[in-house]
Scaffold this motif. Sequence first.
Motif, mmCIF file in Angstrom:
data_model
loop_
_atom_site.group_PDB
_atom_site.id
_atom_site.type_symbol
_atom_site.label_atom_id
_atom_site.label_comp_id
_atom_site.label_asym_id
_atom_site.label_seq_id
_atom_site.Cartn_x
_atom_site.Cartn_y
_atom_site.Cartn_z
ATOM 1 N N TYR A 54 36.723 45.348 39.013
ATOM 2 C CA TYR A 54 37.890 44.909 38.237
ATOM 3 C C TYR A 54 38.525 46.086 37.505
ATOM 4 N N ARG A 91 45.185 41.770 36.319
ATOM 5 C CA ARG A 91 46.078 40.764 36.879
ATOM 6 C C ARG A 91 45.550 40.256 38.212
ATOM 7 N N SER A 92 45.842 39.010 38.512
ATOM 8 C CA SER A 92 45.435 38.424 39.776
ATOM 9 C C SER A 92 46.339 38.943 40.886
ATOM 10 N N THR A 116 46.605 37.453 43.882
ATOM 11 C CA THR A 116 47.065 36.362 44.729
ATOM 12 C C THR A 116 47.939 35.352 44.000
ATOM 13 N N HIS A 117 48.224 35.573 42.736
ATOM 14 C CA HIS A 117 49.021 34.634 41.951
ATOM 15 C C HIS A 117 50.232 35.349 41.357
ATOM 16 N N LEU A 172 43.034 37.547 35.623
ATOM 17 C CA LEU A 172 41.632 37.254 35.890
ATOM 18 C C LEU A 172 40.887 37.353 34.566
ATOM 19 N N SER A 178 37.760 33.767 36.651
ATOM 20 C CA SER A 178 38.708 32.845 37.269
ATOM 21 C C SER A 178 40.128 33.230 36.888
ATOM 22 N N PRO A 179 41.105 32.888 37.741
ATOM 23 C CA PRO A 179 42.501 33.148 37.386
ATOM 24 C C PRO A 179 42.958 32.146 36.335
#
Length: 152
Positions: free
Chosen positions: A48, A120-121, A123-124, A130, A140-141
């Motif tokens: 991360y 930051r996520s 995929t979103h 995150l 989790s997002p």
Amino acid sequence: ISFCGINAHFQNGQAKRRNQRFTGSRKTMLVHTQAWWSTVINAHLWPYALRTANDIFNNTPLIKTQKVPIQMFSNSPVDDDLKHWHHFGCPVYVPHSDLQSGKARDKWANKSRVAIYLGRSLTHARTIALCLSLTTAHTSPQYIGRPTGRQR
């Protein structure tokens, strides 16, 4: 043009220098975060930190060109909203799931829980981060919102 051979990554000076920069940033972020959250943060969160270091590099203007690397790669203007950036490992307040789903909650109950920001996520949307839960130790997002500057 000269390409490096297979398993000879040391021949590419630019790639080596960039890897050193990311490794140094990752170590710095983890050590700083571990000073604040010593019971929760450990070396297992290095992916991360590395992803955050890469995200920062890709969205920071270069000194020579004053352009962001992601803009140069995509050849299009990419504007990043600085309001959605947070420090790696900082505490964030995540709304409880019943509030996110629109259910009513007791007036005096806590409306959010504290989590640790891990970047930051990918995929979103850019407003989704995150987050590491302090109670379950799961990542989790989550939508963490942004400060409005006004207190109500």
